[in-house]
Motif scaffolding. Structure first.
Motif, PDB file in Angstrom:
ATOM      1  N   ILE A  42       0.858  -1.183   0.000  1.00 53.58           N
ATOM      2  CA  ILE A  42       0.000   0.000   0.000  1.00 53.58           C
ATOM      3  C   ILE A  42       0.894   1.232   0.000  1.00 53.58           C
ATOM      4  N   VAL A  43       0.868   1.986  -1.093  1.00 50.60           N
ATOM      5  CA  VAL A  43       1.659   3.213  -1.178  1.00 50.60           C
ATOM      6  C   VAL A  43       0.708   4.392  -1.005  1.00 50.60           C
ATOM      7  N   VAL A  44       1.014   5.225  -0.018  1.00 49.90           N
ATOM      8  CA  VAL A  44       0.196   6.405   0.257  1.00 49.90           C
ATOM      9  C   VAL A  44       0.988   7.633  -0.149  1.00 49.90           C
ATOM     10  N   ASP A  45       0.613   8.240  -1.276  1.00 45.24           N
ATOM     11  CA  ASP A  45       1.310   9.442  -1.729  1.00 45.24           C
ATOM     12  C   ASP A  45       0.754  10.649  -0.986  1.00 45.24           C
ATOM     13  N   ASP A  46       1.655  11.354  -0.305  1.00 48.35           N
ATOM     14  CA  ASP A  46       1.268  12.461   0.575  1.00 48.35           C
ATOM     15  C   ASP A  46       1.449  13.797  -0.138  1.00 48.35           C
ATOM     16  N   GLY A  47       0.755  13.950  -1.265  1.00 50.31           N
ATOM     17  CA  GLY A  47       0.789  15.226  -1.975  1.00 50.31           C
ATOM     18  C   GLY A  47       2.113  15.535  -2.631  1.00 50.31           C
ATOM     19  N   SER A  48       2.771  14.534  -3.210  1.00 51.03           N
ATOM     20  CA  SER A  48       4.070  14.764  -3.856  1.00 51.03           C
ATOM     21  C   SER A  48       3.950  15.799  -4.972  1.00 51.03           C
ATOM     22  N   SER A  49       5.000  16.636  -5.086  1.00 47.64           N
ATOM     23  CA  SER A  49       5.034  17.645  -6.146  1.00 47.64           C
ATOM     24  C   SER A  49       6.082  17.324  -7.208  1.00 47.64           C
ATOM     25  N   ASP A  50       6.771  16.183  -7.060  1.00 46.46           N
ATOM     26  CA  ASP A  50       7.732  15.762  -8.084  1.00 46.46           C
ATOM     27  C   ASP A  50       7.062  14.718  -8.978  1.00 46.46           C
ATOM     28  N   GLY A  51       7.822  13.797  -9.515  1.00 48.81           N
ATOM     29  CA  GLY A  51       7.260  12.793 -10.416  1.00 48.81           C
ATOM     30  C   GLY A  51       6.896  11.482  -9.749  1.00 48.81           C
ATOM     31  N   SER A  52       6.694  11.486  -8.436  1.00 49.21           N
ATOM     32  CA  SER A  52       6.395  10.240  -7.735  1.00 49.21           C
ATOM     33  C   SER A  52       5.161   9.544  -8.290  1.00 49.21           C
ATOM     34  N   LEU A  53       4.097  10.307  -8.536  1.00 54.55           N
ATOM     35  CA  LEU A  53       2.872   9.692  -9.047  1.00 54.55           C
ATOM     36  C   LEU A  53       3.065   9.105 -10.438  1.00 54.55           C
ATOM     37  N   ASP A  54       3.951   9.690 -11.233  1.00 54.37           N
ATOM     38  CA  ASP A  54       4.239   9.131 -12.555  1.00 54.37           C
ATOM     39  C   ASP A  54       4.895   7.757 -12.436  1.00 54.37           C
ATOM     40  N   VAL A  55       5.665   7.559 -11.369  1.00 52.50           N
ATOM     41  CA  VAL A  55       6.265   6.252 -11.106  1.00 52.50           C
ATOM     42  C   VAL A  55       5.222   5.279 -10.574  1.00 52.50           C
ATOM     43  N   LEU A  56       4.328   5.765  -9.725  1.00 54.51           N
ATOM     44  CA  LEU A  56       3.412   4.894  -8.995  1.00 54.51           C
ATOM     45  C   LEU A  56       2.191   4.454  -9.801  1.00 54.51           C
ATOM     46  N   ARG A  57       1.683   5.317 -10.652  1.00 56.51           N
ATOM     47  CA  ARG A  57       0.426   4.987 -11.356  1.00 56.51           C
ATOM     48  C   ARG A  57       0.536   3.736 -12.236  1.00 56.51           C
ATOM     49  N   PRO A  58       1.625   3.552 -13.003  1.00 60.33           N
ATOM     50  CA  PRO A  58       1.733   2.299 -13.766  1.00 60.33           C
ATOM     51  C   PRO A  58       1.769   1.067 -12.857  1.00 60.33           C
ATOM     52  N   LEU A  59       2.369   1.178 -11.680  1.00 58.75           N
ATOM     53  CA  LEU A  59       2.416   0.056 -10.740  1.00 58.75           C
ATOM     54  C   LEU A  59       1.035  -0.227 -10.162  1.00 58.75           C
ATOM     55  N   GLU A  60       0.249   0.820  -9.996  1.00 60.78           N
ATOM     56  CA  GLU A  60      -1.139   0.624  -9.582  1.00 60.78           C
ATOM     57  C   GLU A  60      -1.927  -0.064 -10.696  1.00 60.78           C
ATOM     58  N   ALA A  61      -1.706   0.371 -11.915  1.00 55.96           N
ATOM     59  CA  ALA A  61      -2.450  -0.178 -13.055  1.00 55.96           C
ATOM     60  C   ALA A  61      -2.182  -1.661 -13.260  1.00 55.96           C
ATOM     61  N   ASP A  62      -0.946  -2.105 -13.010  1.00 53.91           N
ATOM     62  CA  ASP A  62      -0.654  -3.529 -13.229  1.00 53.91           C
ATOM     63  C   ASP A  62      -0.877  -4.381 -11.983  1.00 53.91           C
ATOM     64  N   GLY A  63      -1.401  -3.778 -10.930  1.00 51.18           N
ATOM     65  CA  GLY A  63      -1.756  -4.532  -9.733  1.00 51.18           C
ATOM     66  C   GLY A  63      -0.622  -4.751  -8.756  1.00 51.18           C
ATOM     67  N   THR A  64       0.538  -4.150  -9.020  1.00 46.26           N
ATOM     68  CA  THR A  64       1.674  -4.322  -8.103  1.00 46.26           C
ATOM     69  C   THR A  64       1.399  -3.688  -6.751  1.00 46.26           C
ATOM     70  N   ILE A  65       0.772  -2.515  -6.751  1.00 47.04           N
ATOM     71  CA  ILE A  65       0.519  -1.781  -5.510  1.00 47.04           C
ATOM     72  C   ILE A  65      -0.936  -1.342  -5.445  1.00 47.04           C
ATOM     73  N   THR A  66      -1.360  -1.034  -4.231  1.00 43.44           N
ATOM     74  CA  THR A  66      -2.577  -0.266  -4.005  1.00 43.44           C
ATOM     75  C   THR A  66      -2.138   1.164  -3.742  1.00 43.44           C
ATOM     76  N   LEU A  67      -2.614   2.106  -4.526  1.00 41.36           N
ATOM     77  CA  LEU A  67      -2.188   3.492  -4.411  1.00 41.36           C
ATOM     78  C   LEU A  67      -3.295   4.324  -3.776  1.00 41.36           C
ATOM     79  N   ILE A  68      -2.933   5.037  -2.719  1.00 40.71           N
ATOM     80  CA  ILE A  68      -3.815   6.007  -2.074  1.00 40.71           C
ATOM     81  C   ILE A  68      -3.127   7.359  -2.181  1.00 40.71           C
ATOM     82  N   SER A  69      -3.836   8.369  -2.594  1.00 42.68           N
ATOM     83  CA  SER A  69      -3.200   9.679  -2.718  1.00 42.68           C
ATOM     84  C   SER A  69      -4.094  10.749  -2.119  1.00 42.68           C
ATOM     85  N   GLY A  70      -3.469  11.854  -1.764  1.00 44.47           N
ATOM     86  CA  GLY A  70      -4.203  12.964  -1.178  1.00 44.47           C
ATOM     87  C   GLY A  70      -3.279  14.136  -0.957  1.00 44.47           C
ATOM     88  N   PRO A  71      -3.785  15.229  -0.367  1.00 48.07           N
ATOM     89  CA  PRO A  71      -2.945  16.401  -0.114  1.00 48.07           C
ATOM     90  C   PRO A  71      -1.904  16.124   0.951  1.00 48.07           C
TER      91      PRO A  71
END
Length: 314
Positions: A42-71
């Motif tokens: 479970i990856v919880v993105d805490d409002g990243s302003s860099d490219g973290s979400l660009d790294v994480l979203r493909p991993l969410e799409a292929d089922g590797t992680i559960t992604l939770i994001s927010g401010p």
């Protein structure tokens, strides 16, 4: 509880992520290498302003992680969101710039089941930017009782969250992570757990790697700020009060020494009221005297710590 040899889906790994674009994929790969013992990442993105979400979203799409994001609300808030979502009986909170190696998760589950433990400590490797490596731990029985772990924590005998596995229900029972803290967050959780009669044990399989090369991490950024210093003083004061009420106060001299150095740090950085508060907590606890070099102790005893720092600068 798992049957003997059954290590399937026993641990939820929660990764709080804030501006960790350069590290988080490495961290996730280290968890994947643990095998079937991992129930979910479970990856919880805490409002990243860099490219973290660009790294994480493909991993969410292929089922590797559960992604939770927010401010952005801080690491403890992110960890608590992951704790709420976790489904496995055991949990690790792994920072997005750290790694785990060997069979640390499977070994920790075996140790937890054998010892009916709420918290399992493993070895921790600390890597510095200059290439230096040091090792910590593991703390815990049989060499150390839960009281010993508490008493020694502020003296440097601590373990970071990359080398700690928890019983999930226990972390929830003690209220999870304190979202008001800026520093010392994992130490606060461990020490509160021990005060709440957590059963601790140690694991000798695998280890965590704590990297000190991320300038954006809490421990590496910001210098001696007022919120950090106040949080450290308040936390030590609160925990020591609880320890005395539990009857653990007799052996906590080193905790008091840690508070003394925070008082000194407050005076050195212009936070005079915080320095005075730390000394007041020490006095209320019955602590007298000074800590440091012989010259410092003699001079501070003559003119007081505040004057000594103001006049001589340290």
């Amino acid at each position: 509880m798992p049957e003997s040899g059954d290590m399937t889906a026993q641990v939820s790994v929660v990764i709080p992520c804030y501006n960790a674009e350069g590290w988080v994929a490495r961290t996730i790969r280290s968890v994947q290498a643990q095998g079937a013992v991992v129930a979910e990442i479970i990856v919880v993105d805490d409002g990243s302003s860099d490219g973290s979400l660009d790294v994480l979203r493909p991993l969410e799409a292929d089922g590797t992680i559960t992604l939770i994001s927010g401010p952005n609300k801080g690491g403890c808030h992110a960890r608590n969101r992951g704790l709420e979502a976790a489904s496995a009986p055991y949990i690790m909170f792994l920072d997005a710039d750290d790694e785990i190696k060997g069979m640390i998760l499977a070994g920790s589950v075996v140790a937890a089941v054998a010892g009916s433990a709420d918290i399992v400590f493993s070895m921790m490797e600390i890597r510095y930017p200059d290439g230096q490596i040091t090792w910590q731990g593991p703390v815990g029985p049989p060499e150390q009782s839960e009281r010993d772990i508490f008493a020694n924590w502020f003296d440097g005998d601590w373990i970071g969250c990359c080398s700690v596995v928890w019983r999930t229900d226990f972390v929830r029972r003690i209220g999870g992570w304190d979202e008001t803290l800026r520093v010392g967050q994992d130490g606060d959780l461990v020490l509160r757990a021990l005060l709440a009669d957590a059963r601790a044990t140690r694991n000798k399989e695998g280890y965590g790697i704590y990297y000190r090369d991320n300038p954006g991490s809490v421990s590496m950024s910001g210098g001696v700020t007022r919120p950090k210093l106040q949080g450290q003083i308040d936390t030590i004061a609160r925990l020591n009060t609880a320890a005395r009420e539990k009857g653990w106060g007799a052996d906590l001299g080193r905790n008091y020494a840690a508070l003394y150095f925070l008082a000194r740090k407050g005076f050195m950085n212009g936070h005079v009221d915080l320095g005075r508060r730390a000394l007041g907590v020490l006095r209320d606890a019955g602590h007298r005297g000074h800590h440091g070099t012989r010259a410092h102790v003699v001079l501070a005893s003559l003119i007081g710590l505040e004057r000594k720092v103001r006049w001589f600068g340290s």
